[in-house]
Design an enzyme around this catalytic site. Sequence first.
Site, short mmCIF file in Angstrom:
data_model
loop_
_atom_site.label_atom_id
_atom_site.label_comp_id
_atom_site.label_asym_id
_atom_site.label_seq_id
_atom_site.Cartn_x
_atom_site.Cartn_y
_atom_site.Cartn_z
N VAL A 4 0.81 -1.23 0.00
CA VAL A 4 0.00 0.00 0.00
C VAL A 4 0.84 1.27 0.00
CG1 VAL A 4 -2.00 -1.10 1.06
CG2 VAL A 4 -0.27 -0.01 2.52
N ASN A 24 -7.67 -2.87 5.48
CA ASN A 24 -7.16 -3.38 6.75
C ASN A 24 -5.65 -3.19 6.92
OD1 ASN A 24 -7.78 -5.08 9.20
ND2 ASN A 24 -6.28 -6.41 8.22
N TYR A 64 2.08 5.15 15.88
CA TYR A 64 0.89 4.38 15.54
C TYR A 64 -0.37 5.14 15.89
CZ TYR A 64 -2.16 0.24 15.22
OH TYR A 64 -3.15 -0.65 14.88
N LYS A 113 -3.28 6.35 13.30
CA LYS A 113 -4.66 5.91 13.43
C LYS A 113 -5.61 7.10 13.66
CE LYS A 113 -4.33 1.44 12.83
NZ LYS A 113 -4.95 0.81 11.63
N ALA A 123 -7.35 -6.99 19.63
CA ALA A 123 -7.81 -8.17 18.91
C ALA A 123 -6.69 -9.20 18.92
CB ALA A 123 -8.21 -7.81 17.48
#
Length: 267
Positions: free
Chosen positions: A79, A105, A175, A179, A208
């Site tokens: 990406v 994702n 991070y 986000k 997760a």
Amino acid sequence: MRDLKTIPDYVGGHGLLKGKRVVITAAAGTGIGFAAAKKCIEEGAKVFISDIHEGRLQKAQDALEAETGQRPDYAICNVTVQDDVDNLVAKGAEALGGIDVVINNAGLGGTADLVDMRDDQWMVVLDVTLNGCFRINRAVMQYMKASYDSGGTGGVIVNNASVLGWRAQKGQAHYAAAKAGVMALTRCAGVEGAEFGVRVNAIAPSLALHPFLHKVTSTELLAELEAKEAFGRGSEVWEQANVMVFLASDYSSYMTGEVISTSSQRA
């Protein structure tokens, strides 16, 4: 009384994406992307997957075929490379006969305190996680706008953010910043996309659990993070995928530019 930490039964398909054509990035391995691919197939979609690792993509194909009966086509996609992103959209549309939904994702994390963080550590996380999200959203919105202008119905994009876009955690400045950017991008893209039938929303997971996370995160830190969750456990990846499916489906037809916190963290 059932223990709060007990993992609930897996939720089977209900046809929420029947007939939809879905492209999913970062779908190899054991994380949210693979879980989303499996859930979309179970909900009736035809799926096209991508990742940067061809070997893991082929294993994902095998696993999805074994578990669902559908063997998705795939494209390798980094990406951070615009040509790869453009190729993904073109190949996905060709294989599926069009694109109705994209589940975006791809992301990259890491741990470094800000006082010690190097430029390259900051830049690579921002490039994959935020800039990569931008590239995917731009390419997909261009495709869906052209489809809408030709008489189509637009489409849906689901991004993957994080509760760290709202909340602080030591060692996660890069991070968290990326986000938070994904959240802002989602809000703006949702408003713009509404003009040509494209809805853009995001989930924001807290924790997760999957095998790769256990490899890169200490047992002590995982225990600390799980203790912050109301259920005393991290989510299963399929629990995150369930909400992605909701956002991809017509059940969320009035939602755009929204970020759903898919966590049980205490307020």
